[in-house]
Design a protein around this motif. Structure first.
Motif, mmCIF file in Angstrom:
data_model
loop_
_atom_site.group_PDB
_atom_site.id
_atom_site.type_symbol
_atom_site.label_atom_id
_atom_site.label_comp_id
_atom_site.label_asym_id
_atom_site.label_seq_id
_atom_site.Cartn_x
_atom_site.Cartn_y
_atom_site.Cartn_z
ATOM 1 N N ILE A 136 0.465 -6.325 10.520
ATOM 2 C CA ILE A 136 1.133 -6.682 9.265
ATOM 3 C C ILE A 136 0.297 -6.190 8.086
ATOM 4 O O ILE A 136 0.824 -5.599 7.137
ATOM 5 C CB ILE A 136 1.372 -8.209 9.185
ATOM 6 C CG1 ILE A 136 2.423 -8.633 10.203
ATOM 7 C CG2 ILE A 136 1.778 -8.627 7.775
ATOM 8 C CD1 ILE A 136 2.557 -10.133 10.379
ATOM 9 N N LYS A 137 -1.013 -6.401 8.167
ATOM 10 C CA LYS A 137 -1.915 -5.968 7.100
ATOM 11 C C LYS A 137 -1.844 -4.449 6.924
ATOM 12 O O LYS A 137 -1.775 -3.956 5.793
ATOM 13 C CB LYS A 137 -3.343 -6.409 7.430
ATOM 14 C CG LYS A 137 -4.341 -6.161 6.339
ATOM 15 C CD LYS A 137 -5.693 -6.762 6.717
ATOM 16 C CE LYS A 137 -6.708 -6.546 5.622
ATOM 17 N NZ LYS A 137 -7.975 -7.204 5.916
ATOM 18 N N ALA A 138 -1.846 -3.710 8.026
ATOM 19 C CA ALA A 138 -1.781 -2.245 7.958
ATOM 20 C C ALA A 138 -0.454 -1.779 7.355
ATOM 21 O O ALA A 138 -0.426 -0.852 6.532
ATOM 22 C CB ALA A 138 -1.972 -1.644 9.350
ATOM 23 N N ALA A 139 0.642 -2.433 7.744
ATOM 24 C CA ALA A 139 1.958 -2.056 7.204
ATOM 25 C C ALA A 139 2.042 -2.338 5.708
ATOM 26 O O ALA A 139 2.579 -1.529 4.943
ATOM 27 C CB ALA A 139 3.056 -2.815 7.952
ATOM 28 N N LEU A 140 1.497 -3.475 5.274
ATOM 29 C CA LEU A 140 1.506 -3.805 3.849
ATOM 30 C C LEU A 140 0.597 -2.861 3.055
ATOM 31 O O LEU A 140 0.934 -2.460 1.943
ATOM 32 C CB LEU A 140 1.077 -5.262 3.631
ATOM 33 C CG LEU A 140 2.067 -6.324 4.108
ATOM 34 C CD1 LEU A 140 1.447 -7.714 3.985
ATOM 35 C CD2 LEU A 140 3.367 -6.246 3.324
ATOM 36 N N LYS A 141 -0.532 -2.498 3.637
ATOM 37 C CA LYS A 141 -1.443 -1.560 2.975
ATOM 38 C C LYS A 141 -0.748 -0.212 2.772
ATOM 39 O O LYS A 141 -0.851 0.395 1.712
ATOM 40 C CB LYS A 141 -2.723 -1.383 3.794
ATOM 41 C CG LYS A 141 -3.747 -0.502 3.138
ATOM 42 C CD LYS A 141 -5.028 -0.431 3.952
ATOM 43 C CE LYS A 141 -6.028 0.486 3.251
ATOM 44 N NZ LYS A 141 -7.293 0.540 3.969
ATOM 45 N N LYS A 142 0.005 0.214 3.775
ATOM 46 C CA LYS A 142 0.732 1.477 3.679
ATOM 47 C C LYS A 142 1.835 1.379 2.629
ATOM 48 O O LYS A 142 2.031 2.292 1.832
ATOM 49 C CB LYS A 142 1.327 1.833 5.040
ATOM 50 C CG LYS A 142 2.052 3.151 5.062
ATOM 51 C CD LYS A 142 2.570 3.463 6.454
ATOM 52 C CE LYS A 142 3.343 4.777 6.449
ATOM 53 N NZ LYS A 142 3.906 5.067 7.763
ATOM 54 N N ARG A 143 2.538 0.252 2.604
ATOM 55 C CA ARG A 143 3.648 0.067 1.658
ATOM 56 C C ARG A 143 3.175 0.008 0.213
ATOM 57 O O ARG A 143 3.787 0.593 -0.675
ATOM 58 C CB ARG A 143 4.420 -1.199 2.006
ATOM 59 C CG ARG A 143 5.580 -1.452 1.069
ATOM 60 C CD ARG A 143 6.421 -2.589 1.518
ATOM 61 N NE ARG A 143 7.541 -2.758 0.617
ATOM 62 C CZ ARG A 143 8.601 -3.453 0.900
ATOM 63 N NH1 ARG A 143 8.708 -4.045 2.066
ATOM 64 N NH2 ARG A 143 9.575 -3.575 0.030
ATOM 65 N N PHE A 144 2.068 -0.721 -0.041
ATOM 66 C CA PHE A 144 1.614 -0.927 -1.406
ATOM 67 C C PHE A 144 0.544 0.068 -1.849
ATOM 68 O O PHE A 144 0.251 0.178 -3.037
ATOM 69 C CB PHE A 144 1.076 -2.357 -1.593
ATOM 70 C CG PHE A 144 2.136 -3.406 -1.476
ATOM 71 C CD1 PHE A 144 3.149 -3.514 -2.400
ATOM 72 C CD2 PHE A 144 2.121 -4.308 -0.422
ATOM 73 C CE1 PHE A 144 4.128 -4.481 -2.292
ATOM 74 C CE2 PHE A 144 3.090 -5.286 -0.300
ATOM 75 C CZ PHE A 144 4.102 -5.371 -1.238
ATOM 76 N N GLY A 145 -0.091 0.735 -0.897
ATOM 77 C CA GLY A 145 -1.162 1.668 -1.243
ATOM 78 C C GLY A 145 -2.389 0.973 -1.810
ATOM 79 O O GLY A 145 -3.108 1.537 -2.631
#
Length: 175
Positions: free
Chosen positions: A123-132
């Motif tokens: 989840i953290k990796a996906a959010l990091k990718k989404r928000f940059g």
């Protein structure tokens, strides 16, 4: 609440600016959080609003040991202007400014049961990718979700809970 936020915003900006000047935003964050917790306590509120309490005594109650001089002057300004009750709002706005400056997104993941560490990392990796941006995750458990999770990342809310899906299905069927 809206009026309190409106009144607190310039103080939060000033506090953040002062913390940056000294390179002590983390220390200010801790000190503001402490002062906000004290100011939010009902017994402390009664004392802080007492007309015989001097601004210097109020600052003494709210400042942590070892607080820098700029922070105690800031508390003194709040006391002089009778704005100590705004400390919880000021602390919250300060944290938002700090997260923005540090390019960090704070996300709260609420699930029906405790999520495994691997899932939280995904989840953290996906959010990091989404928000940059870097992501800090806080977790909570709410059994009423039945299954899945709700992710609240500021202005973005992703409802992947079974409860949310059932509610959307019910709404679709009712139309």
């Amino acid at each position: 609440m809206t009026q309190a936020l409106t009144l607190a915003r310039p103080y939060a900006r000033a506090a953040f600016g002062l913390s940056l000047e000294g390179g002590r935003s983390a220390a200010w964050s801790q000190a503001l959080a402490f002062a906000a917790r004290v100011a939010a306590d009902p017994q402390a509120q009664a004392l802080l609003n007492h007309p015989l309490l001097s601004p210097a005594d109020a600052v003494g109650l709210l400042a942590m040991d070892g607080s820098d001089e700029a922070f105690t002057r800031f508390l003194g300004l709040l006391a002089d202007n009778r704005r100590l009750a705004l400390l919880p709002e000021i602390a919250g706005l300060f944290e938002e400014l700090r997260a923005e400056a540090e390019r960090v997104v704070k996300a709260k993941v609420t699930a029906a049961s405790e999520l495994p560490a691997a899932e939280l990392e995904a989840i953290k990796a996906a959010l990091k990718k989404r928000f940059g941006r870097e992501v800090e995750i806080e977790t909570a458990i709410d059994a009423s979700l039945i299954g899945g999770a709700v992710i609240d990342a500021g202005e973005v809310v992703i409802d992947g809970s079974l409860k949310g899906k059932l509610e959307r299905l019910q709404t679709a069927l009712a139309q």
